[in-house]
Design a protein around this motif. Sequence first.
Motif, PDB file in Angstrom:
ATOM      1  N   GLY A  34       0.859  -1.176   0.000  1.00 52.03           N
ATOM      2  CA  GLY A  34       0.000   0.000   0.000  1.00 52.03           C
ATOM      3  C   GLY A  34       0.898   1.228   0.000  1.00 52.03           C
ATOM      4  N   ALA A  35       0.606   2.194  -0.833  1.00 53.28           N
ATOM      5  CA  ALA A  35       1.444   3.395  -0.928  1.00 53.28           C
ATOM      6  C   ALA A  35       0.750   4.557  -0.229  1.00 53.28           C
ATOM      7  CB  ALA A  35       1.703   3.743  -2.388  1.00 53.28           C
ATOM      8  N   CYS A  36       1.513   5.262   0.624  1.00 58.53           N
ATOM      9  CA  CYS A  36       0.919   6.393   1.331  1.00 58.53           C
ATOM     10  C   CYS A  36       1.573   7.717   0.939  1.00 58.53           C
ATOM     11  CB  CYS A  36       0.997   6.192   2.840  1.00 58.53           C
ATOM     12  SG  CYS A  36       2.666   6.147   3.483  1.00 58.53           S
ATOM     13  N   ASP A  37       2.674   7.679   0.204  1.00 61.27           N
ATOM     14  CA  ASP A  37       3.268   8.916  -0.306  1.00 61.27           C
ATOM     15  C   ASP A  37       3.905   8.605  -1.650  1.00 61.27           C
ATOM     16  OD1 ASP A  37       4.993   8.244   2.523  1.00 61.27           O
ATOM     17  OD2 ASP A  37       6.049   7.875   0.654  1.00 61.27           O
ATOM     18  N   TYR A  38       3.970   9.603  -2.484  1.00 61.54           N
ATOM     19  CA  TYR A  38       4.395   9.350  -3.843  1.00 61.54           C
ATOM     20  C   TYR A  38       5.619  10.143  -4.271  1.00 61.54           C
ATOM     21  CZ  TYR A  38       1.604  13.559  -4.686  1.00 61.54           C
ATOM     22  OH  TYR A  38       1.075  14.816  -4.636  1.00 61.54           O
ATOM     23  N   ALA A  39       6.166  10.954  -3.424  1.00 62.85           N
ATOM     24  CA  ALA A  39       7.368  11.702  -3.762  1.00 62.85           C
ATOM     25  C   ALA A  39       7.967  12.240  -2.467  1.00 62.85           C
ATOM     26  CB  ALA A  39       7.052  12.853  -4.718  1.00 62.85           C
ATOM     27  N   ASP A  40       9.244  12.564  -2.514  1.00 61.92           N
ATOM     28  CA  ASP A  40       9.889  13.090  -1.307  1.00 61.92           C
ATOM     29  C   ASP A  40       9.205  14.361  -0.802  1.00 61.92           C
ATOM     30  OD1 ASP A  40      11.686  11.041  -1.230  1.00 61.92           O
ATOM     31  OD2 ASP A  40      13.292  12.141  -2.247  1.00 61.92           O
ATOM     32  N   SER A  41       8.681  15.161  -1.702  1.00 61.65           N
ATOM     33  CA  SER A  41       8.048  16.410  -1.287  1.00 61.65           C
ATOM     34  C   SER A  41       6.644  16.204  -0.708  1.00 61.65           C
ATOM     35  CB  SER A  41       7.981  17.378  -2.468  1.00 61.65           C
ATOM     36  OG  SER A  41       7.159  16.824  -3.481  1.00 61.65           O
ATOM     37  N   HIS A  42       6.071  14.981  -0.867  1.00 59.72           N
ATOM     38  CA  HIS A  42       4.715  14.729  -0.392  1.00 59.72           C
ATOM     39  C   HIS A  42       4.664  13.601   0.644  1.00 59.72           C
ATOM     40  CE1 HIS A  42       3.992  16.938  -4.114  1.00 59.72           C
ATOM     41  NE2 HIS A  42       2.810  17.262  -3.589  1.00 59.72           N
ATOM     42  N   LYS A  43       5.695  13.428   1.451  1.00 55.81           N
ATOM     43  CA  LYS A  43       5.710  12.391   2.479  1.00 55.81           C
ATOM     44  C   LYS A  43       4.870  12.841   3.665  1.00 55.81           C
ATOM     45  CE  LYS A  43       9.992   9.998   1.550  1.00 55.81           C
ATOM     46  NZ  LYS A  43       9.524   8.678   1.333  1.00 55.81           N
ATOM     47  N   THR A  44       3.975  11.949   4.088  1.00 52.66           N
ATOM     48  CA  THR A  44       3.151  12.237   5.254  1.00 52.66           C
ATOM     49  C   THR A  44       2.761  10.922   5.911  1.00 52.66           C
ATOM     50  OG1 THR A  44       1.123  13.228   6.068  1.00 52.66           O
ATOM     51  CG2 THR A  44       1.053  12.347   3.837  1.00 52.66           C
ATOM     52  N   LYS A  45       2.655  10.904   7.209  1.00 52.66           N
ATOM     53  CA  LYS A  45       2.281   9.695   7.951  1.00 52.66           C
ATOM     54  C   LYS A  45       0.759   9.549   8.064  1.00 52.66           C
ATOM     55  CE  LYS A  45       6.545   8.751   9.401  1.00 52.66           C
ATOM     56  NZ  LYS A  45       7.287   7.778   8.719  1.00 52.66           N
ATOM     57  N   VAL A  46       0.017  10.548   7.645  1.00 54.98           N
ATOM     58  CA  VAL A  46      -1.432  10.561   7.798  1.00 54.98           C
ATOM     59  C   VAL A  46      -2.083   9.365   7.098  1.00 54.98           C
ATOM     60  CG1 VAL A  46      -3.534  11.891   7.288  1.00 54.98           C
ATOM     61  CG2 VAL A  46      -1.457  13.058   8.045  1.00 54.98           C
ATOM     62  N   TRP A  47      -1.591   8.990   5.930  1.00 53.48           N
ATOM     63  CA  TRP A  47      -2.215   7.940   5.128  1.00 53.48           C
ATOM     64  C   TRP A  47      -1.588   6.560   5.347  1.00 53.48           C
ATOM     65  CZ3 TRP A  47      -6.683   8.847   2.850  1.00 53.48           C
ATOM     66  CH2 TRP A  47      -7.026  10.166   2.593  1.00 53.48           C
ATOM     67  N   GLN A  48      -0.628   6.430   6.269  1.00 55.19           N
ATOM     68  CA  GLN A  48       0.075   5.166   6.453  1.00 55.19           C
ATOM     69  C   GLN A  48      -0.850   4.032   6.896  1.00 55.19           C
ATOM     70  OE1 GLN A  48       3.510   5.606   8.988  1.00 55.19           O
ATOM     71  NE2 GLN A  48       4.874   5.036   7.331  1.00 55.19           N
ATOM     72  N   ARG A  49      -1.714   4.284   7.850  1.00 51.63           N
ATOM     73  CA  ARG A  49      -2.632   3.237   8.327  1.00 51.63           C
ATOM     74  C   ARG A  49      -3.614   2.822   7.238  1.00 51.63           C
ATOM     75  NH1 ARG A  49      -3.882   5.027  14.541  1.00 51.63           N
ATOM     76  NH2 ARG A  49      -1.799   4.530  15.286  1.00 51.63           N
ATOM     77  N   TYR A  50      -4.077   3.792   6.456  1.00 49.16           N
ATOM     78  CA  TYR A  50      -4.989   3.485   5.357  1.00 49.16           C
ATOM     79  C   TYR A  50      -4.274   2.608   4.314  1.00 49.16           C
ATOM     80  CZ  TYR A  50      -8.000   4.040   1.312  1.00 49.16           C
ATOM     81  OH  TYR A  50      -8.812   3.793   0.223  1.00 49.16           O
ATOM     82  N   ALA A  51      -3.034   2.955   3.991  1.00 44.54           N
ATOM     83  CA  ALA A  51      -2.270   2.181   3.011  1.00 44.54           C
ATOM     84  C   ALA A  51      -2.023   0.762   3.523  1.00 44.54           C
ATOM     85  CB  ALA A  51      -0.940   2.885   2.712  1.00 44.54           C
ATOM     86  N   ALA A  52      -1.715   0.610   4.818  1.00 46.54           N
ATOM     87  CA  ALA A  52      -1.499  -0.715   5.394  1.00 46.54           C
ATOM     88  C   ALA A  52      -2.785  -1.542   5.370  1.00 46.54           C
ATOM     89  CB  ALA A  52      -0.972  -0.582   6.815  1.00 46.54           C
ATOM     90  N   ALA A  53      -3.904  -0.913   5.677  1.00 47.33           N
ATOM     91  CA  ALA A  53      -5.187  -1.616   5.676  1.00 47.33           C
ATOM     92  C   ALA A  53      -5.580  -2.059   4.271  1.00 47.33           C
ATOM     93  CB  ALA A  53      -6.277  -0.726   6.278  1.00 47.33           C
ATOM     94  N   THR A  54      -5.369  -1.196   3.275  1.00 50.76           N
ATOM     95  CA  THR A  54      -5.721  -1.585   1.903  1.00 50.76           C
ATOM     96  C   THR A  54      -4.810  -2.702   1.411  1.00 50.76           C
ATOM     97  OG1 THR A  54      -4.377   0.208   0.994  1.00 50.76           O
ATOM     98  CG2 THR A  54      -6.730   0.636   1.256  1.00 50.76           C
ATOM     99  N   ALA A  55      -3.542  -2.666   1.771  1.00 43.36           N
ATOM    100  CA  ALA A  55      -2.618  -3.746   1.377  1.00 43.36           C
ATOM    101  C   ALA A  55      -3.030  -5.057   2.050  1.00 43.36           C
ATOM    102  CB  ALA A  55      -1.187  -3.387   1.746  1.00 43.36           C
ATOM    103  N   ALA A  56      -3.409  -5.003   3.322  1.00 44.18           N
ATOM    104  CA  ALA A  56      -3.844  -6.207   4.032  1.00 44.18           C
ATOM    105  C   ALA A  56      -5.120  -6.770   3.420  1.00 44.18           C
ATOM    106  CB  ALA A  56      -4.044  -5.899   5.510  1.00 44.18           C
ATOM    107  N   THR A  57      -6.055  -5.908   3.057  1.00 44.89           N
ATOM    108  CA  THR A  57      -7.300  -6.347   2.431  1.00 44.89           C
ATOM    109  C   THR A  57      -7.026  -6.980   1.074  1.00 44.89           C
ATOM    110  OG1 THR A  57      -8.487  -4.585   3.565  1.00 44.89           O
ATOM    111  CG2 THR A  57      -9.581  -5.567   1.668  1.00 44.89           C
ATOM    112  N   CYS A  58      -6.157  -6.358   0.328  1.00 43.87           N
ATOM    113  CA  CYS A  58      -5.787  -6.892  -0.988  1.00 43.87           C
ATOM    114  C   CYS A  58      -5.119  -8.266  -0.834  1.00 43.87           C
ATOM    115  CB  CYS A  58      -4.860  -5.911  -1.699  1.00 43.87           C
ATOM    116  SG  CYS A  58      -4.387  -6.436  -3.344  1.00 43.87           S
TER     117      CYS A  58
END
Length: 186
Positions: free
Chosen positions: A17-41
Amino acid sequence: MKSGGIWDIFPCVVIKGACDYADSHKTKVWQRYAAATAATCMRTFLDNWIPSQTGQCTGPWFYVPYPENESFMGRESILQKLQQQSMKPASKMALNGLGGIGKTQIALAHVYWPHKTSPDVSIFWVHAHNAEKFRQSFVSIAQECQISGSFDPKADILLLLKRWIERKESGRWMIRTSFLACRRNQ
């Protein structure tokens, strides 16, 4: 990024699951969402995945840790005796002699001979220099042949392998054991 290229080393499927797409757009806000979508997948993938092989793999097996020595020559009389003896059911053979006289090379020539002439015969090389190497060789063989229960750390691997190899479906086989015996003069 951390899993990129792993499939070059180990055949696998990587689901991320990807939560950031470039060095300038790194954020921890979407990390749990990305982990959950990867686990579901991954769960959906596993629910729908049908393995290409079911049960145990079939042989014949060639489990020899050394390559064939293409430049090996001589010792024809010894090899002929080994070949004649190995044609007998439940035959046992031993090569003994001083270190460095070519016992391993003779043994290698002998195990590559049936591999070429009788490809339906499974051949296993077992190191028996000490109890741990002996056991680890059998663990490796059991896991390579995907014997049921062989990945259980509490399993009696020697018993599992013995039962598996005694089955008619296992076909013809040969085990080559190498060990080092030292004798002290006292």
